[in-house]
Design a protein around this motif. Structure first.
Motif, short mmCIF file in Angstrom:
data_model
loop_
_atom_site.label_atom_id
_atom_site.label_comp_id
_atom_site.label_asym_id
_atom_site.label_seq_id
_atom_site.Cartn_x
_atom_site.Cartn_y
_atom_site.Cartn_z
N VAL A 204 8.38 -47.33 2.99
CA VAL A 204 7.49 -46.66 2.04
C VAL A 204 6.27 -47.52 1.75
O VAL A 204 5.14 -47.02 1.62
N SER A 205 6.45 -48.82 1.65
CA SER A 205 5.32 -49.72 1.40
C SER A 205 4.33 -49.69 2.55
O SER A 205 3.09 -49.67 2.33
N GLN A 206 4.84 -49.67 3.78
CA GLN A 206 3.95 -49.62 4.93
C GLN A 206 3.19 -48.29 5.00
O GLN A 206 2.00 -48.26 5.31
N LEU A 207 3.87 -47.20 4.68
CA LEU A 207 3.19 -45.91 4.67
C LEU A 207 2.12 -45.84 3.59
O LEU A 207 1.04 -45.28 3.79
N THR A 208 2.40 -46.41 2.43
CA THR A 208 1.41 -46.42 1.35
C THR A 208 0.19 -47.24 1.74
O THR A 208 -0.96 -46.81 1.52
N LEU A 209 0.41 -48.41 2.33
CA LEU A 209 -0.71 -49.24 2.76
C LEU A 209 -1.51 -48.55 3.86
O LEU A 209 -2.76 -48.59 3.86
N LEU A 210 -0.83 -47.88 4.77
CA LEU A 210 -1.52 -47.18 5.85
C LEU A 210 -2.37 -46.03 5.30
O LEU A 210 -3.50 -45.80 5.75
N GLU A 211 -1.85 -45.33 4.31
CA GLU A 211 -2.60 -44.23 3.71
C GLU A 211 -3.84 -44.74 2.98
O GLU A 211 -4.92 -44.13 3.07
N VAL A 212 -3.70 -45.84 2.27
CA VAL A 212 -4.85 -46.40 1.56
C VAL A 212 -5.94 -46.83 2.53
O VAL A 212 -7.15 -46.58 2.31
N LEU A 213 -5.55 -47.44 3.63
CA LEU A 213 -6.54 -47.89 4.61
C LEU A 213 -7.24 -46.71 5.29
O LEU A 213 -8.47 -46.70 5.43
N LEU A 214 -6.47 -45.71 5.68
CA LEU A 214 -7.07 -44.58 6.40
C LEU A 214 -7.95 -43.74 5.49
O LEU A 214 -9.11 -43.44 5.81
N VAL A 215 -7.42 -43.35 4.34
CA VAL A 215 -8.20 -42.49 3.43
C VAL A 215 -9.36 -43.27 2.81
O VAL A 215 -10.48 -42.75 2.69
N GLY A 217 -10.94 -45.86 4.11
CA GLY A 217 -11.95 -46.08 5.14
C GLY A 217 -12.78 -44.82 5.40
O GLY A 217 -14.00 -44.89 5.55
N ALA A 218 -12.10 -43.67 5.44
CA ALA A 218 -12.83 -42.42 5.64
C ALA A 218 -13.76 -42.12 4.47
O ALA A 218 -14.89 -41.63 4.66
N GLU A 219 -13.33 -42.45 3.25
CA GLU A 219 -14.17 -42.19 2.08
C GLU A 219 -15.38 -43.13 2.05
O GLU A 219 -16.49 -42.71 1.70
N ILE A 220 -15.19 -44.39 2.43
CA ILE A 220 -16.32 -45.31 2.48
C ILE A 220 -17.30 -44.89 3.56
O ILE A 220 -18.53 -44.94 3.38
N TYR A 221 -16.78 -44.43 4.68
CA TYR A 221 -17.66 -43.97 5.75
C TYR A 221 -18.44 -42.72 5.31
O TYR A 221 -19.61 -42.56 5.66
N ARG A 222 -17.83 -41.85 4.55
CA ARG A 222 -18.52 -40.65 4.08
C ARG A 222 -19.62 -41.00 3.09
O ARG A 222 -20.66 -40.35 3.03
N ASN A 223 -19.42 -42.05 2.30
CA ASN A 223 -20.42 -42.44 1.32
C ASN A 223 -21.64 -43.12 1.93
O ASN A 223 -22.61 -43.39 1.23
N THR A 224 -21.59 -43.40 3.22
CA THR A 224 -22.78 -43.98 3.86
C THR A 224 -23.85 -42.92 4.14
O THR A 224 -24.98 -43.27 4.47
N GLU A 225 -23.51 -41.66 4.01
CA GLU A 225 -24.47 -40.58 4.23
C GLU A 225 -25.35 -40.43 3.00
O GLU A 225 -24.88 -40.31 1.88
#
Length: 291
Positions: A204-215, A217-225
Motif C-alpha cells: 500500500v505504501s508503494q502504491l501511494t507513493l506511485l500515485e503521488v508521483l504520477l498524479v 507530475g501530471a499536475e505540475i506538467y499541466r501548470n506549465t501551460e
C-alpha cells in the motif's frame, strides 16, 4: 321581550320594505319611482360609454412575452456584471460574489501637522483594478496571480468534475466486478494489492507513493501551460476523434455538457460518501431494497 315577537316584527319590516321597493320600480309614476327611472335612463349612456371604453382598453393586445436566450440558475434574477455568460455552463450563479473582481483605491496621505487644530483625511485620488486571471510560469504549484479569480474557479470546478466522474463510475464498476464496497477497498489492499483478481507485487505504501508521483507530475506538467483556454481544454491527444474540431457551436455544446456532467458527478460523489458514512454499506448494497 319574546323572541317570537321579535322575529315576526323583523319579518314584517322586511316584507313591507320589499313591497314598497317593488312598487316604486314597477310603477314609476310616483316621484321617487319616476326619479329612479329617470336616473336609470340618464345613467345608461354613461354606463355604456364607460363599459365601451373599458372593454376597448381590454381589447388592446398584451405585450408579447419577453424572450431571453440567457437562462439563469434561478428565474427572475439578474446576472452579475462579472459573469457575462461567455463560459460554458455559466448561469450567473455567484450569490457570495467570490469571483467578483477586486478594486483597489488609492488615497492621498493624511495630514499629520500637529500645529493645526484639524488634520484633513486623505481623499481618493485613483482607482486600480488588477487582472487576477494572469498566469505566472515561475510558480508552477500556484500559477494564478490571485486565488479569487473566475478563470481559476472554472479550472478548479472542471478538474474536480472530471475526477468526480471517474470516481463515481470507478466505484460502481469496482463493486460490480469485485464485490468489495468502494469505502472498504483500502482495508482489502492491506492484505495484498490485487487488480482483476491478479496479485500485484506492491504494498500500500508503494502504491501511494506511485500515485503521488504520477498524479503530481501530471499536475505540475499541466501548470506549465500559460494559455488559459488550453489549460482547461488541451485538445490534441485528449481529443483523438476530433469532436471539437468540427464547429465552434459543437465545441461549445460539448464543453457545456461536460461541465454539467461534472457538476452532477460531484453531487453524486458527495452523496456516495454521505451514504457510506451513514449506512456503512457500499453502493450496490444500498440498492438491495429494489430487489
Amino acid at each position: 321581550m319574546n323572541k317570537n315577537l321579535i322575529g315576526k316584527i323583523s319579518l314584517g319590516c322586511t316584507v313591507g320594505l320589499s313591497a314598497i321597493l317593488c312598487a316604486m320600480v314597477v310603477f314609476g309614476n310616483g316621484r321617487l319611482g319616476a326619479g329612479l327611472a329617470r336616473g336609470r335612463v340618464n345613467q345608461a349612456p354613461r354606463t355604456i360609454m364607460r363599459n365601451t371604453f373599458v372593454n376597448g382598453a381590454k381589447r388592446t393586445a398584451p405585450p408579447p412575452p419577453r424572450k431571453t436566450d440567457d437562462p439563469l440558475w434561478l428565474p427572475n434574477t439578474e446576472r452579475p456584471a462579472w459573469l457575462d455568460g461567455s463560459l460554458p455552463g455559466d448561469r450567473g450563479f455567484d450569490p457570495l460574489g467570490l469571483s467578483k473582481p477586486a478594486e483597489y483605491l488609492q488615497f492621498e496621505v493624511d495630514q499629520l501637522d500637529q500645529n493645526q487644530a484639524v488634520n484633513r483625511a486623505g481623499r481618493v485620488i485613483g482607482q486600480y483594478q488588477q487582472n487576477i486571471d494572469e498566469v505566472n510560469t515561475e510558480n508552477q504549484l500556484s500559477p494564478y496571480s490571485d486565488i479569487f479569480g473566475l478563470r481559476r474557479f472554472r479550472e478548479c470546478e472542471l478538474i474536480h468534475g472530471r475526477w468526480a466522474m471517474l470516481a463515481t463510475l470507478g466505484a460502481i464498476v469496482a463493486e460490480l466486478s469485485t464485490g468489495v464496497p468502494w469505502d472498504q477497498a483500502g482495508k482489502v489492499e492491506l492484505d495484498g494489492a490485487r487488480y482483476l483478481n491478479f496479485n500485484l507485487p506492491f504494498t500500500v505504501s508503494q502504491l501511494t507513493l506511485l500515485e503521488v508521483l504520477l498524479v503530481g507530475g501530471a499536475e505540475i506538467y499541466r501548470n506549465t501551460e500559460t494559455d488559459l483556454d488550453k489549460r482547461l481544454y488541451p485538445g490534441g491527444t485528449f481529443d483523438p476523434l476530433g469532436f471539437t474540431a468540427k464547429s465552434p457551436e459543437q465545441t461549445m455544446r460539448l464543453r457545456e455538457a461536460e461541465i454539467k456532467h461534472g457538476r452532477l458527478a460531484m453531487v453524486a460523489a458527495f452523496g456516495c460518501g454521505v451514504q457510506a458514512f451513514t449506512t456503512g454499506e457500499g453502493l450496490i448494497d444500498n440498492l438491495s431494497f429494489l430487489n
